[in-house]
Design a protein around this motif. Structure first.
Motif, PDB file in Angstrom:
ATOM      1  N   LEU A 142       0.830  -1.210   0.000  1.00 45.51           N
ATOM      2  CA  LEU A 142       0.000   0.000   0.000  1.00 45.51           C
ATOM      3  C   LEU A 142       0.863   1.258   0.000  1.00 45.51           C
ATOM      4  N   SER A 143       1.949   1.185   0.744  1.00 44.39           N
ATOM      5  CA  SER A 143       2.863   2.330   0.807  1.00 44.39           C
ATOM      6  C   SER A 143       3.583   2.535  -0.519  1.00 44.39           C
ATOM      7  N   ALA A 144       3.962   1.417  -1.173  1.00 43.87           N
ATOM      8  CA  ALA A 144       4.739   1.518  -2.403  1.00 43.87           C
ATOM      9  C   ALA A 144       3.880   1.921  -3.602  1.00 43.87           C
ATOM     10  N   PHE A 145       2.647   1.382  -3.652  1.00 38.44           N
ATOM     11  CA  PHE A 145       1.799   1.619  -4.829  1.00 38.44           C
ATOM     12  C   PHE A 145       0.728   2.654  -4.488  1.00 38.44           C
ATOM     13  N   ARG A 146       1.121   3.909  -4.390  1.00 39.30           N
ATOM     14  CA  ARG A 146       0.173   4.943  -4.007  1.00 39.30           C
ATOM     15  C   ARG A 146       0.162   6.120  -4.971  1.00 39.30           C
ATOM     16  N   ALA A 147       0.659   5.892  -6.196  1.00 38.93           N
ATOM     17  CA  ALA A 147       0.746   6.965  -7.198  1.00 38.93           C
ATOM     18  C   ALA A 147       1.493   8.131  -6.589  1.00 38.93           C
ATOM     19  N   ALA A 148       0.961   9.350  -6.729  1.00 35.09           N
ATOM     20  CA  ALA A 148       1.662  10.526  -6.182  1.00 35.09           C
ATOM     21  C   ALA A 148       1.073  10.955  -4.855  1.00 35.09           C
ATOM     22  N   ARG A 149       0.195  10.136  -4.297  1.00 38.19           N
ATOM     23  CA  ARG A 149      -0.488  10.522  -3.057  1.00 38.19           C
ATOM     24  C   ARG A 149       0.386  10.234  -1.847  1.00 38.19           C
ATOM     25  N   LYS A 150       0.067  10.922  -0.763  1.00 35.81           N
ATOM     26  CA  LYS A 150       0.773  10.628   0.475  1.00 35.81           C
ATOM     27  C   LYS A 150       0.268   9.292   1.026  1.00 35.81           C
ATOM     28  N   PRO A 151       1.073   8.602   1.839  1.00 33.24           N
ATOM     29  CA  PRO A 151       0.646   7.292   2.357  1.00 33.24           C
ATOM     30  C   PRO A 151      -0.592   7.446   3.240  1.00 33.24           C
ATOM     31  N   PRO A 152      -1.430   6.418   3.261  1.00 34.49           N
ATOM     32  CA  PRO A 152      -2.645   6.504   4.084  1.00 34.49           C
ATOM     33  C   PRO A 152      -2.332   6.422   5.571  1.00 34.49           C
ATOM     34  N   GLU A 153      -3.250   6.968   6.370  1.00 34.87           N
ATOM     35  CA  GLU A 153      -3.206   6.749   7.815  1.00 34.87           C
ATOM     36  C   GLU A 153      -3.696   5.327   8.073  1.00 34.87           C
ATOM     37  N   VAL A 154      -3.080   4.642   9.015  1.00 33.98           N
ATOM     38  CA  VAL A 154      -3.427   3.241   9.264  1.00 33.98           C
ATOM     39  C   VAL A 154      -3.725   3.042  10.748  1.00 33.98           C
ATOM     40  N   TYR A 155      -4.858   2.402  11.041  1.00 36.02           N
ATOM     41  CA  TYR A 155      -5.256   2.123  12.420  1.00 36.02           C
ATOM     42  C   TYR A 155      -5.666   0.652  12.520  1.00 36.02           C
ATOM     43  N   ILE A 156      -5.008  -0.072  13.408  1.00 38.35           N
ATOM     44  CA  ILE A 156      -5.278  -1.506  13.589  1.00 38.35           C
ATOM     45  C   ILE A 156      -5.729  -1.739  15.030  1.00 38.35           C
ATOM     46  N   ALA A 157      -6.923  -2.314  15.189  1.00 37.64           N
ATOM     47  CA  ALA A 157      -7.438  -2.644  16.526  1.00 37.64           C
ATOM     48  C   ALA A 157      -7.411  -4.155  16.712  1.00 37.64           C
ATOM     49  N   PHE A 158      -6.970  -4.592  17.891  1.00 38.68           N
ATOM     50  CA  PHE A 158      -6.941  -6.039  18.127  1.00 38.68           C
ATOM     51  C   PHE A 158      -7.030  -6.340  19.608  1.00 38.68           C
ATOM     52  N   THR A 159      -7.662  -7.460  19.898  1.00 35.88           N
ATOM     53  CA  THR A 159      -7.746  -7.953  21.268  1.00 35.88           C
ATOM     54  C   THR A 159      -6.461  -8.704  21.590  1.00 35.88           C
ATOM     55  N   ILE A 160      -5.823  -8.327  22.685  1.00 42.23           N
ATOM     56  CA  ILE A 160      -4.582  -9.005  23.086  1.00 42.23           C
ATOM     57  C   ILE A 160      -4.957 -10.281  23.843  1.00 42.23           C
ATOM     58  N   ARG A 161      -4.990 -11.383  23.123  1.00 46.22           N
ATOM     59  CA  ARG A 161      -5.283 -12.682  23.733  1.00 46.22           C
ATOM     60  C   ARG A 161      -3.990 -13.371  24.152  1.00 46.22           C
ATOM     61  N   ASN A 162      -2.964 -13.189  23.342  1.00 42.06           N
ATOM     62  CA  ASN A 162      -1.654 -13.775  23.613  1.00 42.06           C
ATOM     63  C   ASN A 162      -0.610 -12.659  23.520  1.00 42.06           C
ATOM     64  N   PRO A 163      -0.017 -12.245  24.651  1.00 43.73           N
ATOM     65  CA  PRO A 163       0.968 -11.159  24.628  1.00 43.73           C
ATOM     66  C   PRO A 163       2.127 -11.425  23.675  1.00 43.73           C
ATOM     67  N   ASP A 164       2.500 -12.696  23.502  1.00 43.24           N
ATOM     68  CA  ASP A 164       3.611 -13.019  22.591  1.00 43.24           C
ATOM     69  C   ASP A 164       3.276 -12.614  21.150  1.00 43.24           C
ATOM     70  N   THR A 165       2.012 -12.837  20.745  1.00 43.07           N
ATOM     71  CA  THR A 165       1.603 -12.459  19.392  1.00 43.07           C
ATOM     72  C   THR A 165       1.622 -10.947  19.232  1.00 43.07           C
ATOM     73  N   TYR A 166       1.177 -10.247  20.259  1.00 38.28           N
ATOM     74  CA  TYR A 166       1.184  -8.779  20.246  1.00 38.28           C
ATOM     75  C   TYR A 166       2.613  -8.252  20.104  1.00 38.28           C
TER      76      TYR A 166
END
Length: 338
Positions: A274-298
């Motif tokens: 997504l960052s590489a293929f964005r034409a002349a636009r600025k990179p998008p804002e990205v927000y990821i929400a997740f439940t921390i079930r396993n701290p190791d995965t986080y």
């Protein structure tokens, strides 16, 4: 004030089909014993099983049957006269056939409702994407509290599932365009049905490029305009440069997509594209929400972000709790800088 407040508490939980043990049963029984002739039980019934939303979009048969059975038990434990409406409602449900799907109705601060058809099983059709997970509720709450992030912008949601977060954002945050995406055919089918169920119309032939305006013209649109809605089949591992150039989002969001090491690496690869293929636009804002079930995965997710050169920061917890949780989940939202 006790009676209407209790009835409203039952209403929000019942319409969203939360777990029965989370209802204030003890409070209800105490109130019924204190005032056996009160209209409380009728009020609860009218705000739950007989509510117009529930009549039109009923939760699963099993859920409604279990709820009414417990309600009758609480009523019979008091000295109150039998309430025919209760038994009539249960009799009607006992005659229904079991279904693999039921409806959930989530009340929004605007007074509107997000109505979803969901699977009654956590895993069905070989996927967990046919139910709504807590991180999706959490992300929608944050979005509603931070609507300027989404207003009049093109949003891409990765792993949309059956659509809760996106539909809530479209009803409350006035995006210019919203792209729902997933890769499982059953999820995409249910997602499309839920979008239509909530009164939205999808753009025709969703495989075509999204006609978005140059960034400098974004301010010309008005908030009264309905967003363009797209459903895209998007496989992170095989997504093409053309697909991403067609999307060109201003904001990228995802909920509960960080739960497996292999998925983490594929997700990060998708963000890099997504960052590489964005034409002349600025990179998008990205927000990821997740439940921390396993701290190791986080921690693995954070470490892989660092390794890929993607910056990140934890978004402070939002103040409004709009949707009801059975148990308050350990959900985190990260903002990523790609």
């Amino acid at each position: 004030m006790a009676e209407p407040e209790l009835g409203s508490s039952f209403q929000r939980r019942f319409l969203a089909a939360r777990q029965l043990r989370s209802f204030p049963w003890a409070e209800l029984e105490e109130e019924l014993r204190a005032r056996p002739g009160s209209p409380l039980l009728t009020d609860v019934l009218q705000k739950t099983v007989l509510h117009p939303l529930c009549v039109k979009y009923p939760p699963s048969t099993k859920y409604r049957r279990s709820f009414l059975t417990e309600l009758i038990k609480k009523h019979e434990s008091t000295a109150a006269e039998p309430l025919d409406e209760l038994y009539d409602a249960l009799a009607d449900i006992l005659n229904e056939e079991e279904s693999t799907h039921g409806y959930k109705n989530y009340l929004l601060p605007t007074g509107e409702c997000v109505t979803l058809s969901e699977s009654v099983a956590i895993i069905s059709e070989g996927t967990t994407g046919l139910v709504t997970w807590d991180a999706a509720l959490h992300l929608a709450e944050w979005a509603i509290e931070n609507s300027p992030v989404f207003s009049n912008r093109t949003i891409l949601e990765l792993g949309s599932g059956i659509g809760f977060t996106g539909i809530a954002i479209c009803k409350t945050c006035s995006p210019k365009a919203y792209i729902f995406s997933d890769c499982h055919h059953c999820v995409l089918k249910q997602l499309t049905e839920n979008i239509h169920l909530n009164g939205f119309v999808l753009e025709p032939e969703t495989t075509r490029p999204i006609q978005t305006e140059p960034q400098g013209q974004e301010g010309e649109a008005t908030n009264s305009q309905k967003p363009k809605l797209i459903v895209a089949e998007l496989d992170w591992g095989s997504v093409t440069e053309k697909q991403l150039l067609d999307l060109q989002p201003d904001v990228v969001i995802a909920a509960d997509v960080v739960y497996d090491p292999e998925i983490i690496l594929t997700l990060i690869g998708m963000l890099q594209k997504l960052s590489a293929f964005r034409a002349a636009r600025k990179p998008p804002e990205v927000y990821i929400a997740f439940t921390i079930r396993n701290p190791d995965t986080y921690h693995l997710f954070q470490a892989e972000l660092d390794k890929a050169g993607i910056g990140w920061q934890v978004i402070p917890a939002h103040s409004n709790s709009i949707f009801l949780y059975d148990v308050q989940p350990n959900v985190t939202i990260l903002q990523l800088f790609i």
